[in-house]
Design a protein around this motif. Sequence first.
Motif, mmCIF file in Angstrom:
data_model
loop_
_atom_site.group_PDB
_atom_site.id
_atom_site.type_symbol
_atom_site.label_atom_id
_atom_site.label_comp_id
_atom_site.label_asym_id
_atom_site.label_seq_id
_atom_site.Cartn_x
_atom_site.Cartn_y
_atom_site.Cartn_z
ATOM 1 N N ASP A 203 0.669 -1.369 0.037
ATOM 2 C CA ASP A 203 0.019 -0.042 -0.084
ATOM 3 C C ASP A 203 0.751 1.275 -0.101
ATOM 4 N N HIS A 204 2.073 1.163 0.424
ATOM 5 C CA HIS A 204 2.982 2.293 0.895
ATOM 6 C C HIS A 204 4.404 1.936 0.492
ATOM 7 N N MET A 205 5.172 2.822 -0.260
ATOM 8 C CA MET A 205 6.358 2.472 -0.320
ATOM 9 C C MET A 205 7.149 3.625 0.095
ATOM 10 N N VAL A 206 8.416 3.375 0.911
ATOM 11 C CA VAL A 206 9.118 4.728 1.557
ATOM 12 C C VAL A 206 10.478 4.484 0.536
ATOM 13 N N LEU A 207 10.822 5.477 -0.144
ATOM 14 C CA LEU A 207 12.003 5.656 -0.693
ATOM 15 C C LEU A 207 13.093 6.496 -0.133
ATOM 16 N N PHE A 208 14.098 5.803 0.387
ATOM 17 C CA PHE A 208 15.241 6.664 0.850
ATOM 18 C C PHE A 208 16.314 7.150 -0.067
ATOM 19 N N SER A 209 16.114 8.152 -0.682
ATOM 20 C CA SER A 209 16.758 8.668 -1.887
ATOM 21 C C SER A 209 16.249 10.100 -2.055
ATOM 22 N N GLY A 210 17.312 11.000 -2.628
ATOM 23 C CA GLY A 210 16.838 12.253 -3.056
ATOM 24 C C GLY A 210 17.152 12.578 -4.523
ATOM 25 N N THR B 39 6.272 7.722 -0.152
ATOM 26 C CA THR B 39 7.022 8.743 0.563
ATOM 27 C C THR B 39 8.519 8.711 0.456
ATOM 28 N N VAL B 40 8.932 9.939 0.427
ATOM 29 C CA VAL B 40 10.273 10.168 -0.070
ATOM 30 C C VAL B 40 11.047 10.344 1.200
ATOM 31 N N VAL B 41 12.203 9.964 1.607
ATOM 32 C CA VAL B 41 13.042 10.358 2.725
ATOM 33 C C VAL B 41 14.362 10.971 2.396
ATOM 34 N N SER B 42 14.678 12.238 2.596
ATOM 35 C CA SER B 42 15.869 12.768 2.337
ATOM 36 C C SER B 42 16.253 13.953 2.850
ATOM 37 N N THR B 43 16.950 14.849 2.640
ATOM 38 C CA THR B 43 17.219 16.421 3.510
ATOM 39 C C THR B 43 17.411 17.381 2.444
ATOM 40 N N MET B 44 16.734 18.624 2.966
ATOM 41 C CA MET B 44 16.681 19.845 2.399
ATOM 42 C C MET B 44 17.787 20.625 3.406
ATOM 43 N N GLN C 32 23.848 21.692 2.310
ATOM 44 C CA GLN C 32 24.231 22.464 1.518
ATOM 45 C C GLN C 32 25.070 21.811 0.464
ATOM 46 N N PRO C 33 24.788 21.506 -0.613
ATOM 47 C CA PRO C 33 23.287 21.887 -1.294
ATOM 48 C C PRO C 33 22.282 20.667 -0.645
ATOM 49 N N PRO C 34 21.043 20.907 -0.874
ATOM 50 C CA PRO C 34 20.253 19.878 -0.450
ATOM 51 C C PRO C 34 20.219 18.626 -1.227
ATOM 52 N N GLN C 35 19.949 17.473 -0.354
ATOM 53 C CA GLN C 35 20.066 16.205 -1.109
ATOM 54 C C GLN C 35 18.877 15.821 -1.809
ATOM 55 N N ILE C 36 18.098 16.433 -1.643
ATOM 56 C CA ILE C 36 16.619 16.112 -2.383
ATOM 57 C C ILE C 36 16.414 16.995 -3.683
ATOM 58 N N ALA C 37 16.233 16.149 -4.585
ATOM 59 C CA ALA C 37 15.777 16.837 -6.067
ATOM 60 C C ALA C 37 14.453 17.523 -5.755
ATOM 61 N N ASP C 38 14.190 18.622 -6.021
ATOM 62 C CA ASP C 38 13.070 19.398 -6.108
ATOM 63 C C ASP C 38 11.643 18.524 -6.774
ATOM 64 N N GLU C 39 12.084 17.961 -8.026
ATOM 65 C CA GLU C 39 11.186 17.236 -8.839
ATOM 66 C C GLU C 39 10.609 16.022 -8.102
ATOM 67 N N LEU C 40 11.556 15.363 -7.502
ATOM 68 C CA LEU C 40 11.370 14.239 -6.465
ATOM 69 C C LEU C 40 10.540 14.539 -5.244
ATOM 70 N N ARG C 41 10.701 15.679 -4.577
ATOM 71 C CA ARG C 41 9.908 15.955 -3.503
ATOM 72 C C ARG C 41 8.596 16.366 -3.831
ATOM 73 N N ARG C 42 8.424 17.033 -4.813
ATOM 74 C CA ARG C 42 7.084 17.462 -5.316
ATOM 75 C C ARG C 42 6.064 16.092 -5.920
ATOM 76 N N GLN C 43 6.780 14.993 -6.539
ATOM 77 C CA GLN C 43 6.187 13.944 -7.128
ATOM 78 C C GLN C 43 5.412 13.071 -5.921
ATOM 79 N N ALA C 44 6.407 12.963 -4.960
ATOM 80 C CA ALA C 44 6.027 11.920 -3.656
ATOM 81 C C ALA C 44 4.914 12.585 -3.159
ATOM 82 N N ASP C 45 4.202 11.682 -2.377
ATOM 83 C CA ASP C 45 2.919 11.917 -1.954
ATOM 84 C C ASP C 45 3.249 12.527 -0.521
#
Length: 189
Positions: free
Chosen positions: A113-120, A139-144, A147-160
Amino acid sequence: MTPCPTERIALFIDGANLYSAAKALNADLDFSRLLEMYRAKGVLVRAYYYTAVIEGEEFSPIKPLIDWLDYNGFTVVTKPARRFTDAQGQSRIKGNMDIEIAVDMLELAPRVDHMVLFSGDGDFRRLVEAVQARGVRVTVVSTMKSQPPQIADELRRQADAFVELEALLPEIGRPRATTAAPNSRVFEQ
């Protein structure tokens, strides 16, 4: 994430990416506590850990982690890293696990039902979209916070949902050790 005792959850950990994010936050991760945390949230169907390994080295610093994860509830997926020389003549190592993660997420999608992706890694944006189209929350787990942030903005926006790794550190992390004790549950990539 609200606990749902019957929610079927799968974890997908991009080892190199998660290591980089934790290092940027000056923290080590306790993978045993990470498993406990997600088992408390639902039915943990599978916890994958992906990493490339350098073959032929007498000692690999990733080997103790791989062994510990393999014996303690993780499905460890490895492949040999490749050595190459870049345009500047520097020896580099490449070990991308994107295809392995993508195949496993798509294959497991009908059973969770739910996947958790640990990557940015922004390369996963389209994968997340494909998994969501199959009815799975991601759900995506990473860090903003780095410096620089480890998460790509497009991935963060796509995730639930996006979970800031730093917010999980009270549950699954600790300050980086200068030297880890043998047999420690805290490992470096």
